[in-house]
Design an enzyme around this catalytic site. Structure first.
Site: not given
Length: 486
Positions: A17, A19, A39, A41, A108, A134, A188, A191-192, A195, A293
């Site tokens: 995909a 990324m 992949n 597919s 993630n 990231s 990570k 980190h998020n 963020e 949020r």
């Protein structure tokens, strides 16, 4: 498809995909790398190979062909959706890989899942690495910040490859071996979480300036662009200015005014808060950002509450320039708190799970490629180099001085927001945390007294050693306890 009978790729990517495709292209563009791609597919693999012949991808139709195309120790980066999809690919690879080979999960993933997976894969003799990546789609293509965990053996092979594709900050690649098993995905996650806090603080700053001064989004964009030339310089401040100056082609209005005010989330912020609760670490700024949020995404409740009473007096800003400066200072101070809380959680997680995480190294690899990259990360590295046992980042001389300089502005902004009825949960909770840290005495003494009253949870005294309980249902005398249920 390219014939894959000959093992000639030194690195492979599974999952193509956006990324995964961008990461594969990044790897292929670096000298010394030949990249195998696979992949589920085949059409997606065909498309990538046909669109980028210059990459020299070694493409496969089956997982067996993919494994055969890799030189030993085989190294593959999985870039598929977290959860069952990741487990399925890991299972496939363990069936075609051999002891000493390396499987890297670049998604993630929740760090506890990575701990589980690493333990299971290790039993096969294969190395499993959870690597936080990231920088989004652009970072994957041009150079991300990478946070790999896993064994030292895996890092020997993987390190040079990841260094070849990582972002460069001040001449250094933004990647380091974070620690064993789930350490990379844990960092990570933090980190998020930071963020989330950073984005919420910036949004609150924008909201206060707009409602307080009446400036247009385009005018506020100029303010953020100016801030990005100073101590607040960061990727998020930079893109905020870009978003605010964007005009909607359909209506001619500022784009920010036609975007529905309901913020989405993918879960990493919530993981940060849930983990902090488990570790007993207050991350109030991050938590309020997550909750903000959630609140934004409750349209029925917000509609029902629209007629609830607000402030009885009209709020006005008498000196717009000073107010903007106050907001800037409040933003900087609150940002320091967000990072300080995030690093507190890193320290606690490292202690809980036995990871040797070097805080200064983490700050270094966040200087480029990642979403929270910012000028003052150098200051964090310096703070931990000066004092590796720093008990709280905000107490380091540079940061304590910065907050001391900002605190009057910070307090004025929080007061103004409360008087105006403008929600500022991240600003205000960050200030409350700061004041809680520096308080000589907290009302927790009363809370502990209450706990002892209804649950015999005991308490300690300021003047005597030992653990005590008051006989609240008896004569209210105090008795010393042999043990404690704190």
């Amino acid at each position: 498809m390219v014939n894959t009978a000959e093992a000639r790729a030194n690195i492979g990517v599974v999952g193509l995909a956006v990324m995964g495709s961008n990461l594969a292209r990044n790897l292929a563009s670096r000298e010394g790398n030949t990249v195998a791609v696979y992949n589920r597919s085949p059409e997606r693999t065909d498309l990538l190979v046909s669109e980028h012949p210059e990459a020299g991808f070694v493409a496969s139709k089956t997982i067996e062909e993919f494994a055969a195309s890799l030189s030993k120790p085989r190294t593959a980066i999985i870039m598929v959706q977290a959860g069952k999809g990741t487990d399925a690919v890991i299972q496939q690879l363990t069936e075609v890989f051999e002891p000493g080979d390396i499987i890297v999960d670049g998604g993630n993933a929740l760090f506890t899942d990575t701990i589980r997976r690493e333990k299971a894969v290790r039993e096969t003799g294969i190395n499993f690495v959870g690597a936080g990546i990231s920088g989004g789609e652009e970072g994957a293509l041009k150079g991300p910040s990478i946070m790999p965990g896993g064994s030292a053996e895996a890092w020997e092979t993987l390190g040079p490859i990841l260094k070849s594709i990582a972002a460069i900050a001040e001449g250094e690649p933004c990647v380091t071996h974070v620690g064993t098993d789930g350490a990379g995905h844990f960092v990570k996650m933090i980190h998020n979480g930071i963020e989330y806090a950073d984005m919420q603080l910036i949004a609150e700053a924008y909201d206060l300036i707009r409602r307080g001064t009446g400036k247009s989004p385009a005018e506020i964009a100029e303010i953020f662009a100016e801030w990005n030339r100073g101590t607040l310089e960061s990727y998020l401040i930079e893109i905020t200015a870009e978003v605010l100056k964007q005009v909607d082609a359909k209506t001619g209005q500022p784009l920010v005014d036609v975007i529905l005010d309901q913020a989405g989330a993918k879960g990493t912020g919530a993981w940060t808060v849930q983990t902090a609760l488990d570790l007993g670490i207050p991350v109030s700024g991050i938590a309020e950002a997550v909750f903000a949020r959630s609140l934004s995404s409750k349209p029925a409740q917000r509609a029902a509450a629209r007629e609830l009473a607000g402030p009885s007096e009209e709020w006005t800003v008498t000196d717009p320039d000073q107010f903007v400066e106050d907001v800037r200072q409040a933003l900087y101070a609150s940002k320091i708190i967000a990072y300080s809380q995030g690093f507190d959680e890193i320290v606690a997680g490292a202690e809980q799970y036995g990871w040797d995480i070097k805080k200064g190294e983490i700050a270094k690899i966040w200087r480029g490629g990642c979403i929270i990259r910012a000028q003052f990360l150098n200051r964090i590295t310096e703070a931990y180099e000066e004092n590796p046992e720093l008990v709280a980042l905000v107490t380091a001389p540079y940061f304590s001085d910065a907050v001391a300089e900002a605190q009057d502005s910070w307090r004025r902004v929080v007061v103004a927001a409360a008087q105006a009825g403008i929600p500022s949960p991240a600003f205000s909770s960050s200030l409350s945390y700061y004041d809680g840290l520096r308080a000589e005495r907290l009302p927790a003494a009363l809370v502990q007294g209450q706990r002892d009253f209804f649950g015999a949870h005991t308490y300690k005294r300021v003047d005597l050693d030992g653990t005590f309980h008051t006989l609240w249902s008896g004569d209210r005398s105090e008795v010393e306890q042999a043990g404690s249920s704190h």
